[in-house]
Motif scaffolding. Structure first.
Motif, short mmCIF file in Angstrom:
data_model
loop_
_atom_site.label_atom_id
_atom_site.label_comp_id
_atom_site.label_asym_id
_atom_site.label_seq_id
_atom_site.Cartn_x
_atom_site.Cartn_y
_atom_site.Cartn_z
N TYR A 12 0.83 -1.21 0.00
CA TYR A 12 0.00 0.00 0.00
C TYR A 12 0.86 1.26 0.00
CZ TYR A 12 -4.44 2.38 0.62
OH TYR A 12 -5.57 3.15 0.42
N VAL A 15 0.67 3.59 -5.75
CA VAL A 15 -0.10 2.78 -6.71
C VAL A 15 -1.18 1.98 -5.98
CG1 VAL A 15 0.06 0.90 -8.41
CG2 VAL A 15 1.79 2.70 -8.40
N SER A 36 -0.01 -6.21 3.48
CA SER A 36 1.11 -5.27 3.53
C SER A 36 2.13 -5.76 4.54
CB SER A 36 0.54 -3.91 3.97
OG SER A 36 1.57 -3.04 4.36
N SER A 76 9.36 -1.92 -7.98
CA SER A 76 9.96 -2.83 -8.97
C SER A 76 11.39 -3.22 -8.62
CB SER A 76 9.97 -2.17 -10.35
OG SER A 76 8.67 -2.02 -10.81
N ASP A 98 8.49 -2.43 -13.71
CA ASP A 98 8.91 -1.50 -14.76
C ASP A 98 10.42 -1.37 -14.92
OD1 ASP A 98 9.59 0.05 -12.58
OD2 ASP A 98 8.40 1.78 -13.15
N MET A 162 8.04 9.04 -10.47
CA MET A 162 8.02 8.57 -9.08
C MET A 162 9.31 7.82 -8.74
SD MET A 162 4.10 7.72 -9.44
CE MET A 162 3.82 6.62 -8.10
N1 LIG Z 1 4.36 0.29 -15.43
C1 LIG Z 1 4.13 1.54 -15.16
O1 LIG Z 1 3.68 2.30 -15.99
C2 LIG Z 1 4.36 2.08 -13.77
C3 LIG Z 1 3.99 3.40 -13.49
C4 LIG Z 1 4.18 3.89 -12.17
C5 LIG Z 1 4.74 3.05 -11.20
N2 LIG Z 1 5.10 1.77 -11.54
C6 LIG Z 1 5.70 0.87 -10.54
O2 LIG Z 1 4.94 0.90 -9.36
C7 LIG Z 1 5.82 0.69 -8.28
C8 LIG Z 1 5.19 1.21 -7.01
O3 LIG Z 1 5.13 2.63 -7.06
P1 LIG Z 1 4.63 3.47 -5.80
O4 LIG Z 1 4.77 4.90 -6.15
O5 LIG Z 1 3.34 2.95 -5.32
O6 LIG Z 1 5.76 3.11 -4.73
P2 LIG Z 1 5.69 3.38 -3.17
O7 LIG Z 1 4.67 4.41 -2.83
O8 LIG Z 1 7.11 3.61 -2.74
O9 LIG Z 1 5.19 1.96 -2.60
C9 LIG Z 1 5.94 0.79 -2.79
C10 LIG Z 1 5.76 -0.09 -1.55
O10 LIG Z 1 6.42 0.51 -0.44
C11 LIG Z 1 5.68 0.30 0.75
N3 LIG Z 1 5.37 1.62 1.32
C12 LIG Z 1 4.67 2.63 0.74
N4 LIG Z 1 4.59 3.72 1.54
C13 LIG Z 1 5.27 3.39 2.67
C14 LIG Z 1 5.56 4.07 3.88
N5 LIG Z 1 5.10 5.31 4.11
N6 LIG Z 1 6.28 3.43 4.81
C15 LIG Z 1 6.75 2.17 4.60
N7 LIG Z 1 6.48 1.46 3.46
C16 LIG Z 1 5.77 2.06 2.52
C17 LIG Z 1 4.40 -0.44 0.35
O11 LIG Z 1 4.55 -1.84 0.65
P3 LIG Z 1 3.96 -2.44 2.04
O12 LIG Z 1 2.55 -1.96 2.15
O13 LIG Z 1 4.11 -3.91 1.89
O14 LIG Z 1 4.84 -1.86 3.11
C18 LIG Z 1 4.31 -0.24 -1.14
O15 LIG Z 1 3.72 -1.30 -1.83
C19 LIG Z 1 7.11 1.46 -8.69
O16 LIG Z 1 8.24 0.83 -8.15
C20 LIG Z 1 7.11 1.35 -10.18
O17 LIG Z 1 8.00 0.33 -10.51
C21 LIG Z 1 4.93 1.28 -12.80
#
Ligand SMILES: NC(=O)c1ccc[n+]([C@@H]2O[C@H](COP(=O)([O-])OP(=O)(O)OC[C@H]3O[C@@H](n4cnc5c(N)ncnc54)[C@H](OP(=O)(O)O)[C@@H]3O)[C@@H](O)[C@H]2O)c1
Length: 334
Positions: A12, A15, A36, A76, A98, A162
Motif C-alpha cells: 500500500y 499505486v 502489507s 519494482s 517497470d 516517481m
Molecule cells: N508500469 C508503469 O507504468 C508504472 C507506473 C508507475 C509506477 N510503476 C511501478 O509501481 C511501483 C510502485 O510505485 P509506488 O509509487 O506505489 O511506490 P511506493 O509508494 O514507494 O510503494 C511501494 C511499496 O512501499 C511500501 N510503502 C509505501 N509507503 C510506505 C511508507 N510510508 N512506509 C513504509 N512502506 C511504505 C508499500 O509496501 P507495504 O505496504 O508492503 O509496506 C508499497 O507497496 C514502482 O516501483 C514502479 O515500478 C509502474
C-alpha cells in the motif's frame, strides 16, 4: 448481476492507493482486503472497513479474503522480484514491474511459476511498460520502416517521475524531493518530421529536481550525487533546485505525468505517414492503477478459458480488458 471480481491489494503506497480508488469506482469488482508489510501503518490510513493483513501470512489471507486476483503494488527494484513469484505460486496476479531491462527475465520466472500453479500472472502492465509498449508494437507493425519513440513530460511543467523522486529521497541529507521529466521539443519535432534519428536518452529528455534538504545537509554534495547518479541522472541534463518543505507541499503536491509514442516515416508506397498516441494523466499512480485494474478483468477471462502462465498487455485481446460485452463493443467501438 454477475458475481463481482474480488481483488486483494498487495502493498500500500501510491499505486496501492490508486488501485483502491479505481476499484471503488468500478462496477464489476470489489476490494476484499489489503495485505502489507506495514499493517499498523495501513490500518491507520484506511480505517476499520477494509481488512488489512500481513502479506507474509499468505495461506491465511487467501483463506480469509478469498481473492480472485492479487494486484501487486510493491516497488519494482526489490519488492516485485521477490513477491511476484512467491504470490503467483498461490493465486493469479497483476503487476506493473517497470525495470525495462529485466522484464524478459521476470516474465520467464513468472511464467514458470504460474504454469506450475495453474494461475495467471499479468506482468509489467501500466502505462510504460504497458500501454506505451502496446503502442510501440502497433506502430512498428503498421509502419515497419519507422522507429517508435517514447517521450514523457510534454507539458511545460513536465511529468513527475516517481522512481526518480524516490531515488533522490534515498540520498543522505535529502528530506523530500520531486523529479520532473521534460521532453525536448526540438527532438520531438525532429522525430515527427520522419527523420528517424539515432538518439541517446539525453537527446530526448532533461530532468528537473526540487529537493528539500535535512537541516545542516551539504547542498553541493547532494547536487553532485544527483547529477552523477548512473542511469537515473548522469546521461541527462539535470537541473537541481533546493526549496523548502512548505514550497514543495504547496507547489508540487500533484502527481501528474503523460507522454506520447511517435512513429513517423514512409509507408510501403513511399507516402509519408505518422502514428501518434498521447496520454496526459492528472495522477501517475491512478493512471497506472486504472490499467492494472482493467487487467484483473482480463485475468478472469483468461482463467475461464482454462489458461495459465504469464501474459503481457501484448498477449491479451483488448476486449478482455473492457467491462463491455462483445455485443456492446461491436456496437460502440467498431
Ligand atoms: N508500469 C508503469 O507504468 C508504472 C507506473 C508507475 C509506477 N510503476 C511501478 O509501481 C511501483 C510502485 O510505485 P509506488 O509509487 O506505489 O511506490 P511506493 O509508494 O514507494 O510503494 C511501494 C511499496 O512501499 C511500501 N510503502 C509505501 N509507503 C510506505 C511508507 N510510508 N512506509 C513504509 N512502506 C511504505 C508499500 O509496501 P507495504 O505496504 O508492503 O509496506 C508499497 O507497496 C514502482 O516501483 C514502479 O515500478 C509502474
Amino acid at each position: 448481476m454477475a458475481k463481482k471480481i474480488k481483488i486483494v491489494i498487495v502493498g500500500y503506497g501510491n499505486v496501492g492507493r490508486g488501485v483502491r480508488t479505481v476499484i471503488e469506482a468500478t462496477q464489476d469488482m470489489e476490494l476484499c482486503g489489503i495485505v502489507s508489510r506495514g499493517v499498523p501503518r495501513v490500518k491507520k490510513e484506511v480505517g476499520e472497513d477494509i481488512p488489512v493483513m500481513n502479506v507474509a501470512d499468505i495461506e491465511l489471507w487467501i483463506r480469509e479474503l478469498q481473492p480472485d486476483v492479487a494486484i501487486l503494488c510493491g516497488g519494482s527494484s526489490t519488492d516485485l522480484p521477490v513477491q511476484g513469484p512467491e504470490l503467483a505460486a498461490h493465486l493469479s496476479t497483476v503487476d506493473s514491474f517497470d525495470n525495462h531491462g529485466e522484464i524478459a527475465n521476470y516474465f520467464t520466472k513468472m511464467n514458470e511459476t504460474a504454469k506450475k500453479a495453474h494461475t495467471i500472472a499479468v506482468v509489467s502492465t501500466g502505462w510504460d511498460p504497458g500501454i506505451f509498449s502496446l503502442e510501440r508494437v502497433l506502430a512498428s507493425s503498421f509502419l515497419p520502416d519507422a522507429k517508435a519513440y517514447g517521450f514523457y513530460g510534454l507539458d511545460e511543467s513536465g511529468g513527475l517521475s516517481m522512481g526518480h523522486s524516490d531515488a533522490i529521497r534515498r540520498i543522505p541529507g535529502v528530506k523530500d524531493a520531486r523529479q520532473y521529466t521534460h521532453a525536448k521539443p526540438t527532438t520531438v519535432d525532429k522525430v515527427r518530421s520522419g527523420e528517424n534519428p539515432t538518439l541517446s536518452p539525453g537527446d530526448m529528455h532533461w530532468r528537473e529536481c526540487f529537493i528539500v534538504l535535512e537541516d545542516g545537509a551539504d547542498a553541493s554534495a547532494v547536487e553532485q550525487t544527483v547529477k552523477n547518479m548512473p542511469n537515473y541522472f548522469a546521461p541527462f541534463q539535470t537541473v537541481v533546485n533546493f526549496i523548502s518543505q512548505e514550497e514543495l507541499d504547496r507547489d508540487f503536491s500533484g502527481l501528474p505525468h503523460g507522454g506520447c509514442v511517435i512513429a513517423a516515416g514512409t509507408a510501403a508506397d513511399g507516402s509519408s505517414s505518422k502514428i501518434e498516441y498521447h496520454c496526459s494523466w492528472g495522477s501517475n499512480p491512478v493512471a497506472t492503477a486504472s490499467v492494472l485494474v482493467a487487467h484483473a478483468r482480463a485475468v478472469m477471462r483468461l482463467k475461464n478459458e482454462g489458461k495459465s502462465g504469464a501474459f503481457t498487455i501484448l498477449d491479451i485481446p483488448p476486449a478482455y480488458l473492457s467491462a463491455f460485452s462483445q455485443e456492446e463493443l461491436l456496437k460502440k467501438f467498431m
